[in-house]
Design an enzyme around this catalytic site. Structure first.
Site, PDB file in Angstrom:
ATOM      1  N   TYR A 102       0.807  -1.215   0.000  1.00  9.82           N
ATOM      2  CA  TYR A 102       0.000   0.000   0.000  1.00  9.82           C
ATOM      3  C   TYR A 102       0.839   1.263   0.000  1.00  9.82           C
ATOM      4  O   TYR A 102       0.417   2.300  -0.505  1.00  9.82           O
ATOM      5  CB  TYR A 102      -1.013   0.022   1.147  1.00  9.82           C
ATOM      6  CG  TYR A 102      -0.474  -0.389   2.488  1.00  9.82           C
ATOM      7  CD1 TYR A 102       0.233   0.498   3.277  1.00  9.82           C
ATOM      8  CD2 TYR A 102      -0.683  -1.675   2.970  1.00  9.82           C
ATOM      9  CE1 TYR A 102       0.733   0.122   4.510  1.00  9.82           C
ATOM     10  CE2 TYR A 102      -0.192  -2.059   4.198  1.00  9.82           C
ATOM     11  CZ  TYR A 102       0.512  -1.152   4.963  1.00  9.82           C
ATOM     12  OH  TYR A 102       1.005  -1.520   6.192  1.00  9.82           O
TER      13      TYR A 102
ATOM     14  N   LYS B  59     -12.622  16.338  -3.897  1.00  7.57           N
ATOM     15  CA  LYS B  59     -11.977  17.643  -4.025  1.00  7.57           C
ATOM     16  C   LYS B  59     -12.592  18.547  -2.948  1.00  7.57           C
ATOM     17  O   LYS B  59     -13.608  19.205  -3.174  1.00  7.57           O
ATOM     18  CB  LYS B  59     -12.209  18.187  -5.434  1.00  7.57           C
ATOM     19  CG  LYS B  59     -11.447  19.435  -5.770  1.00  7.57           C
ATOM     20  CD  LYS B  59     -11.688  19.772  -7.244  1.00  7.57           C
ATOM     21  CE  LYS B  59     -11.087  21.077  -7.649  1.00  7.57           C
ATOM     22  NZ  LYS B  59     -11.403  21.413  -9.055  1.00  7.57           N
TER      23      LYS B  59
END
Length: 118
Positions: free
Chosen positions: A54, A99
């Site tokens: 990861y 976002k």
């Protein structure tokens, strides 16, 4: 397969957006990933070579977003999904790309996609 590897809340500063001013600044993006992976093998071997790393995935996601400079979140999500599946052999993934601050009255806006077979 029901096993998965998670990366949640990966923050990346990158150029993204359609407006002229957005092409001149970096903005924070937040990535959540759930990636299908057979965890029985690394679970038995206790060897990182057998695992979906990861940390490496996070680095590649960050680098891809910073280099791609997409206009749309949708473009970024599709590109990331293609890269992750091709480069890491992930058969299935769910990707959320946010976002924060894009809409002043919302904590974040974003897209979520799933690709591959679970």
């Amino acid at each position: 397969m029901t096993d998965s590897v998670l990366i949640e809340g990966l923050a990346v500063e990158a150029v993204i957006g359609v407006y002229d001013w957005e092409r001149e600044v970096t903005q924070r993006l937040v990535v959540d990933l759930e990636m299908g992976w057979d965890n029985r093998i690394p679970g038995a071997s206790d060897d990182v070579v057998d695992a979906l790393d990861y940390a490496t995935v996070s680095e590649r996601v960050t680098h891809w977003l910073q280099q791609a400079r997409p206009q749309l979140l949708e473009t970024a999500a599709e590109g990331l999904a293609v890269m992750i599946q091709a480069d890491f052999g992930v058969p299935w993934l769910k990707l959320t790309l946010r976002k924060p601050g894009a809409v002043p009255t919302a904590r974040a806006v974003g897209v979520r996609i799933e690709r591959g077979l679970q």
